[in-house]
Design an enzyme around this catalytic site. Structure first.
Site, mmCIF file in Angstrom:
data_model
loop_
_atom_site.group_PDB
_atom_site.id
_atom_site.type_symbol
_atom_site.label_atom_id
_atom_site.label_comp_id
_atom_site.label_asym_id
_atom_site.label_seq_id
_atom_site.Cartn_x
_atom_site.Cartn_y
_atom_site.Cartn_z
ATOM 1 N N ASP A 167 5.547 -0.104 5.819
ATOM 2 C CA ASP A 167 6.866 0.397 6.183
ATOM 3 C C ASP A 167 7.766 0.217 4.953
ATOM 4 O OD1 ASP A 167 9.079 1.064 7.954
ATOM 5 O OD2 ASP A 167 9.589 -1.055 7.852
ATOM 6 N N LEU A 168 8.884 0.910 4.932
ATOM 7 C CA LEU A 168 9.771 0.819 3.759
ATOM 8 C C LEU A 168 10.954 -0.126 4.008
ATOM 9 C CD1 LEU A 168 10.571 1.851 0.916
ATOM 10 C CD2 LEU A 168 11.797 3.708 2.060
ATOM 11 N N ASP A 169 11.862 0.330 4.886
ATOM 12 C CA ASP A 169 13.091 -0.438 5.118
ATOM 13 C C ASP A 169 12.772 -1.779 5.769
ATOM 14 O OD1 ASP A 169 14.457 1.781 4.225
ATOM 15 O OD2 ASP A 169 14.863 2.551 6.223
ATOM 16 N N LYS B 183 16.005 -1.119 14.097
ATOM 17 C CA LYS B 183 15.052 -1.095 12.985
ATOM 18 C C LYS B 183 13.865 -0.189 13.315
ATOM 19 C CE LYS B 183 16.157 -5.578 11.013
ATOM 20 N NZ LYS B 183 15.737 -6.973 10.816
ATOM 21 N N LYS C 220 8.274 6.469 15.296
ATOM 22 C CA LYS C 220 7.841 5.197 15.883
ATOM 23 C C LYS C 220 8.664 4.968 17.159
ATOM 24 C CE LYS C 220 7.395 3.597 11.128
ATOM 25 N NZ LYS C 220 7.938 2.729 10.068
ATOM 26 N N SER D 297 6.977 5.435 6.833
ATOM 27 C CA SER D 297 8.389 5.133 7.105
ATOM 28 C C SER D 297 9.006 6.118 8.087
ATOM 29 C CB SER D 297 9.172 5.163 5.786
ATOM 30 O OG SER D 297 10.554 5.111 6.030
ATOM 31 N N ALA D 298 9.970 5.635 8.873
ATOM 32 C CA ALA D 298 10.704 6.496 9.809
ATOM 33 C C ALA D 298 11.911 7.140 9.139
ATOM 34 C CB ALA D 298 11.169 5.678 11.010
ATOM 35 N N THR E 36 16.919 -2.109 2.723
ATOM 36 C CA THR E 36 17.782 -1.009 3.153
ATOM 37 C C THR E 36 18.243 -1.199 4.589
ATOM 38 O OG1 THR E 36 15.660 0.064 3.152
ATOM 39 C CG2 THR E 36 17.307 0.992 1.694
ATOM 40 N N VAL F 155 13.828 2.821 14.049
ATOM 41 C CA VAL F 155 14.162 3.897 14.993
ATOM 42 C C VAL F 155 14.769 5.068 14.209
ATOM 43 C CG1 VAL F 155 15.599 4.467 16.998
ATOM 44 C CG2 VAL F 155 14.530 2.213 16.822
ATOM 45 N N GLU G 6 5.028 -4.263 8.940
ATOM 46 C CA GLU G 6 6.213 -3.735 9.632
ATOM 47 C C GLU G 6 7.229 -4.822 9.950
ATOM 48 O OE1 GLU G 6 8.142 -1.625 11.075
ATOM 49 O OE2 GLU G 6 7.136 0.261 10.769
ATOM 50 N N ASP G 7 8.512 -4.452 9.852
ATOM 51 C CA ASP G 7 9.571 -5.411 10.238
ATOM 52 C C ASP G 7 10.212 -5.038 11.565
ATOM 53 O OD1 ASP G 7 10.889 -3.087 9.245
ATOM 54 O OD2 ASP G 7 12.726 -4.260 9.064
HETATM 55 P P1 B16 Z 1 17.045 7.698 7.744
HETATM 56 P P2 B16 Z 1 11.559 2.382 8.135
HETATM 57 C C1 B16 Z 1 13.755 3.430 9.284
HETATM 58 O O1 B16 Z 1 12.954 3.197 8.150
HETATM 59 C C2 B16 Z 1 14.820 2.362 9.423
HETATM 60 O O2 B16 Z 1 14.243 1.121 9.734
HETATM 61 C C3 B16 Z 1 15.784 2.743 10.524
HETATM 62 O O3 B16 Z 1 16.810 1.781 10.632
HETATM 63 C C4 B16 Z 1 16.383 4.112 10.202
HETATM 64 O O4 B16 Z 1 17.270 4.539 11.228
HETATM 65 C C5 B16 Z 1 15.240 5.119 10.061
HETATM 66 O O5 B16 Z 1 14.367 4.693 9.034
HETATM 67 C C6 B16 Z 1 15.755 6.502 9.710
HETATM 68 O O6 B16 Z 1 16.285 6.469 8.414
HETATM 69 O O7 B16 Z 1 18.385 7.808 8.406
HETATM 70 O O8 B16 Z 1 17.107 7.312 6.297
HETATM 71 O O9 B16 Z 1 16.211 8.933 7.980
HETATM 72 O O10 B16 Z 1 11.894 0.967 8.471
HETATM 73 O O11 B16 Z 1 10.651 3.054 9.137
HETATM 74 O O12 B16 Z 1 11.095 2.542 6.701
HETATM 75 MG MG MG Z 2 11.424 -1.137 8.679
#
Ligand code: B16
Ligand code: MG
Length: 211
Positions: free
Chosen positions: A8-10, A44, A144, A113-114, A16, A46, A168-169
């Protein structure tokens, strides 16, 4: 066959998650909503759309479709202001070591990543070239906790899901990995991520002998 590592990224590679929280908090305050730490945890992993739906439901705010889209754009523009300031200094502890080890062991790496901003963030932090596969919200239909993100990453790596390890966090991300029959490493506490098989505070604490 070597195991595949899907990250996962964030909140796993870079912090982030904090920038998302700040941008959502600013937007939420316009509707009289105060985002708590518990709300932040639930957001997170989402998607952007589902995050706004969740936030508005906190006090029952109703928006028209146009207002909803404008709010999404506003939040993202604010988030991108934070991203523009990012650099390699925003890597979470142990990330550089983790990638060095993975590279020396020739372990296949994918991003799952989402975020729709994943590639932009990777470029800012200098990690755009380390993954054999990148799957983000621009490339899947189901976010996710649906397993599509991670299943697609495994497919692109050419590794069966049961031989993949997901880092994943978020609770939504751990659920997605479990639904995809993958091994799970929770970045965080057992309290926050009760379904993860193992828990570490950051990637630097991962023991490659677990694979
Ligand atoms: P964006 P991840 C997710 O990234 C974040 O955890 C989540 O907080 C955020 O709403 C989602 O990406 C969408 O991000 O607005 O940049 O498209 O943790 O799956 O890497
Ligand atoms: Mg994350």
């Amino acid at each position: 066959m070597k195991p595949g590592l899907i990250l996962d990224l964030d909140g796993v590679i870079c912090d982030t998650a904090h920038f998302h929280y700040l941008a959502w908090s600013e937007l939420a305050s316009e509707y009289g909503i105060i985002l708590t730490e518990a709300h932040n945890e639930a957001l997170k992993g989402v998607s952007r759309n589902d995050s706004l739906t969740y936030i508005l439901a906190i006090n029952g705010t109703q928006l028209s479709d146009d207002e909803f889209q404008s709010a999404l754009t506003k939040k993202n523009n604010r988030y991108l202001e934070f991203v523009q300031e990012m650099g390699p200094q925003h890597l979470l502890p142990g990330v550089a070591y983790f990638f060095q080890e993975a590279k020396s062991k020739k372990l296949p790496l994918a991003l799952g990543s989402a975020s729709k901003n994943a590639v932009l963030v990777l470029e800012r932090i200098g990690l755009a070239d380390v993954f054999q596969a990148i799957v983000d919200a621009n490339t899947v239909k189901n976010g996710k906790p649906h397993p599509e993100t991670f299943l697609k990453a495994a497919e692109l790596l050419g590794i069966p899901p049961t031989q993949c390890w997901v880092f994943e966090d978020s609770a939504a991300g751990i659920q997605a990995a479990i639904a995809g029959e993958m091994n799970t490493i929770g970045i965080g506490t057992p309290e926050a991520l009760p379904l993860a098989q193992r828990h570490i505070p950051n990637l630097g604490a991962f023991d490659f002998n677990w694979l």
